[in-house]
Design an enzyme around this catalytic site. Structure first.
Site, PDB file in Angstrom:
ATOM      1  N   LYS A   1      11.598   2.154  -1.078  1.00  0.00           N
ATOM      2  CA  LYS A   1      10.283   1.569  -1.358  1.00  0.00           C
ATOM      3  C   LYS A   1       9.404   2.580  -2.094  1.00  0.00           C
ATOM      4  O   LYS A   1       9.580   3.781  -1.911  1.00  0.00           O
ATOM      5  CB  LYS A   1       9.591   1.222  -0.027  1.00  0.00           C
ATOM      6  CG  LYS A   1      10.117  -0.008   0.657  1.00  0.00           C
ATOM      7  CD  LYS A   1       9.251  -0.363   1.862  1.00  0.00           C
ATOM      8  CE  LYS A   1       9.771  -1.608   2.543  1.00  0.00           C
ATOM      9  NZ  LYS A   1       9.718  -2.823   1.701  1.00  0.00           N
TER      10      LYS A   1
ATOM     11  N   ARG B   1      16.863  -9.471   6.994  1.00  0.00           N
ATOM     12  CA  ARG B   1      17.789 -10.614   7.071  1.00  0.00           C
ATOM     13  C   ARG B   1      19.187 -10.165   7.497  1.00  0.00           C
ATOM     14  O   ARG B   1      19.926 -10.929   8.100  1.00  0.00           O
ATOM     15  CB  ARG B   1      17.778 -11.373   5.744  1.00  0.00           C
ATOM     16  CG  ARG B   1      18.232 -10.588   4.558  1.00  0.00           C
ATOM     17  CD  ARG B   1      17.792 -11.199   3.229  1.00  0.00           C
ATOM     18  NE  ARG B   1      16.376 -10.981   2.955  1.00  0.00           N
ATOM     19  CZ  ARG B   1      15.738 -11.425   1.879  1.00  0.00           C
ATOM     20  NH1 ARG B   1      16.398 -12.106   0.959  1.00  0.00           N
ATOM     21  NH2 ARG B   1      14.459 -11.196   1.697  1.00  0.00           N
TER      22      ARG B   1
HETATM   23  N1  BES Z   1       9.769  -5.250   5.593  1.00  0.00           N
HETATM   24  C1  BES Z   1       9.848  -5.757   4.281  1.00  0.00           C
HETATM   25  C2  BES Z   1       8.893  -6.911   4.013  1.00  0.00           C
HETATM   26  C3  BES Z   1       7.441  -6.582   4.004  1.00  0.00           C
HETATM   27  C4  BES Z   1       6.813  -6.245   2.821  1.00  0.00           C
HETATM   28  C5  BES Z   1       6.702  -6.673   5.156  1.00  0.00           C
HETATM   29  C6  BES Z   1       5.461  -5.988   2.833  1.00  0.00           C
HETATM   30  C7  BES Z   1       5.358  -6.403   5.147  1.00  0.00           C
HETATM   31  C8  BES Z   1       4.725  -6.071   3.981  1.00  0.00           C
HETATM   32  C9  BES Z   1      11.253  -6.255   3.999  1.00  0.00           C
HETATM   33  O1  BES Z   1      12.272  -5.597   4.643  1.00  0.00           O
HETATM   34  C10 BES Z   1      11.463  -6.081   2.535  1.00  0.00           C
HETATM   35  O2  BES Z   1      11.439  -4.984   2.091  1.00  0.00           O
HETATM   36  N2  BES Z   1      11.663  -7.163   1.842  1.00  0.00           N
HETATM   37  C11 BES Z   1      11.837  -7.115   0.437  1.00  0.00           C
HETATM   38  C12 BES Z   1      12.852  -8.145   0.061  1.00  0.00           C
HETATM   39  C13 BES Z   1      13.303  -8.078  -1.356  1.00  0.00           C
HETATM   40  C14 BES Z   1      14.070  -6.808  -1.603  1.00  0.00           C
HETATM   41  C15 BES Z   1      14.149  -9.278  -1.627  1.00  0.00           C
HETATM   42  C16 BES Z   1      10.498  -7.406  -0.244  1.00  0.00           C
HETATM   43  O3  BES Z   1       9.740  -8.235   0.249  1.00  0.00           O
HETATM   44  O4  BES Z   1      10.197  -6.749  -1.230  1.00  0.00           O
HETATM   45 ZN    ZN Z   2      12.903  -3.848   3.623  1.00  0.00          ZN
END
Ligand code: BES
Ligand code: ZN
Ligand code: ZN
Length: 472
Positions: free
Chosen positions: A251, A325
């Site tokens: 991230k 997921r």
């Molecule tokens: N934990 C994150 C989702 C999230 C993002 C929660 C912002 C709270 C605030 C999740 O694991 C994630 O990173 N999801 C990705 C999915 C993508 C790679 C398809 C996302 O939302 O960017």
């Molecule tokens: Zn994530």
């Protein structure tokens, strides 16, 4: 953690000593605070008066005929915030819902306790001081409803606390220990599988996410059988990602600290079980929480890796940041194989896309059963915790099919990100089980405009909704 965890009760104000007294005023009532222009009497309005050494806080409730439970919660929130700001130690509040539906009394009590929560544990100066010691409800208030509200709100505060502590404190081990504490209180059977165990059992998807961290991962199961043996349990599954770096698909740095909240789905599950442990309703509920950090390093799962989940389906990992997921795939498969639930709900901070879609106002829900979705909508209205449905049509499910495996952990680039998450999860839910997925990424922390939830930190949202749905 600091919060009030129970309320006191008194019939009248006689011999009652408190730093401040609060009284509710309806907007359409004749009262000097309104005629003098001190306040309009709307929900959230406050008017302070100081008379003969007595401090009285009048609070608005809106028009009497329109007043809703959520108005009582929010009014309660504004009183308690005022009292905490002024550093008073005791509050006596006239029950504003006497003679009304008991649920209003529950809601008002929830508001008082929810609003009393502050996360102060890490201050080493006077900011750590928490002055409020007790709240007394005065008058003819429905004590049972009020006590229930207090228990529920207190469980919400405990869950907020789990979420607010950072990843070095709220670890998977801490979550497992919390589950055990709750289990002891509520006569629940709590089982915890460690890395070796769940890996050997075939949870290849959860194990892959957990393989990059030294922090011991846990697969937590809580079984509460308070109802007839033959009655099917309700199944609750929560994402317990105690820190999400994104893994190899790292991230960006900005606000990455917020990913300590990536266990808020599990906090919903623990909150529900915590309230159940105290209230001991006659029903059966089983909770499952897979919990791990998502880290990067020499042993971390790689983009392109293909995994085999507990139900035998293969998963192509296209982005290691879509890890929620992956861990839920095994939890939902495990639940589908070993239980025959009446229905199943899962809760997860699954996608950033849900914040784009619904903001921090509503939780996104997706599922395979319209009746269950409708019932959730009703509970959402009762509890003031907004949800909004998104579709899971077959075309969306096609978007998570992989060219090299059964499914991939991404949908089509740039499209319907939250639905892709739901569509992926659907592949791991036994088809005959009514199921709904809650994407709480937007609503579980840093919410605004709710007097009874601090905007910094975890909200504890959705716990009350689920308890309402369960009929607790
Ligand atoms: N934990 C994150 C989702 C999230 C993002 C929660 C912002 C709270 C605030 C999740 O694991 C994630 O990173 N999801 C990705 C999915 C993508 C790679 C398809 C996302 O939302 O960017
Ligand atoms: Zn994530
Ligand atoms: Zn995540």
């Amino acid at each position: 953690m600091a919060h009030i965890n129970k309320l006191n009760y008194k019939k009248d104000f006689k011999n009652l000593k408190s730093d401040i007294t609060a009284k509710g005023i309806f907007e359409d009532e004749k009262h000097w605070t309104i005629s003098s222009g001190q306040m309009k009497g709307k929900v959230g309005d406050l008017a302070f008066s100081f008379d003969k050494n007595e401090k009285v806080l009048f609070f608005g409730l809106g028009k009497k005929k329109d007043v809703k439970p959520e108005d009582f919660r929010r009014a309660a929130g504004s009183i308690v915030n005022f009292v905490i700001d002024k550093k008073y130690a005791s509050l006596a509040v006239e029950c504003p819902s006497s003679g009304m539906d008991a649920y209003n009394c529950q809601a008002f009590s929830e508001g008082l306790i929810l609003a009393s929560y502050r996360f102060l544990d890490y201050f080493s100066d006077e900011r750590a001081d928490y002055h409020l010691k007790n709240i007394t409800m005065v008058g003819t208030c429905n004590k049972n409803a009020s006590k229930k509200g207090a228990i529920i709100a207190s469980a919400v505060c405990d869950s907020r606390d789990l979420a607010n502590h950072p990843g070095n404190i709220t670890t998977p081990t801490r979550l497992a220990n919390f589950a055990k504490e709750v289990g002891k209180k509520g006569n629940m059977k709590v089982t915890v599988f460690d890395r070796d165990k769940f890996t050997k059992m075939g949870m290849g998807s959860f194990a892959a996410v957990a393989q990059g961290t030294n922090e011991p991962p846990k697969f937590i199961i809580m079984e509460y059988f308070g109802g007839p043996k033959k009655e099917k349990p309700v199944m609750l599954v929560g994402k317990g990602l105690t820190f999400d770096t994104g893994g190899i698909s790292l991230k960006p740095g900005l606000r990455m600290d917020e990913m300590k909240f990536d266990m808020c789905g599990s906090a919903v599950v623990f909150g529900v079980m915590n309230a159940i442990a105290t209230l001991k309703p006659k029903m059966n509920v089983v909770a499952i929480v897979p919990s791990t950090h998502n880290m990067l390093g020499g042993s971390a799962v790689l983009p392109g890796d293909i995994l085999t989940a507990y139900n035998g389906k293969t998963i192509e990992v296209l982005n290691t940041d879509a890890e929620g997921r992956l861990i839920l795939a095994d939890a939902l498969s495990y639940a589908s194989k070993h239980y025959d639930p009446e229905y199943m709900l899962d809760f997860a901070t699954l996608t950033g896309a849900i914040v784009i879609t619904l903001g921090k106002i509503a939780t996104g829900i997706m599922g395979n059963n319209e009746v269950l979705m409708e019932n959730i909508k009703v509970s959402s209205e009762n509890t003031g915790e907004h949800v909004w449905p998104l579709p899971l049509w077959d075309e969306y499910c096609d978007q998570v099919k992989s060219h090299v495996a059964d499914v991939k952990n991404l949908g089509s680039p740039g499209q319907a990100g939250s639905i892709a998450g739901g569509a992926f999860l659907k592949a791991f839910v036994r088809e005959d089980i009514p199921w709904v997925h809650f994407d709480v990424a937007g609503t579980s922390y840093h919410v605004e405009n709710r007097s009874y939830a601090q905007k910094d930190g975890a909200s504890g949202q959705v716990i009350r909704l689920v308890l309402d749905l369960l009929g607790v």
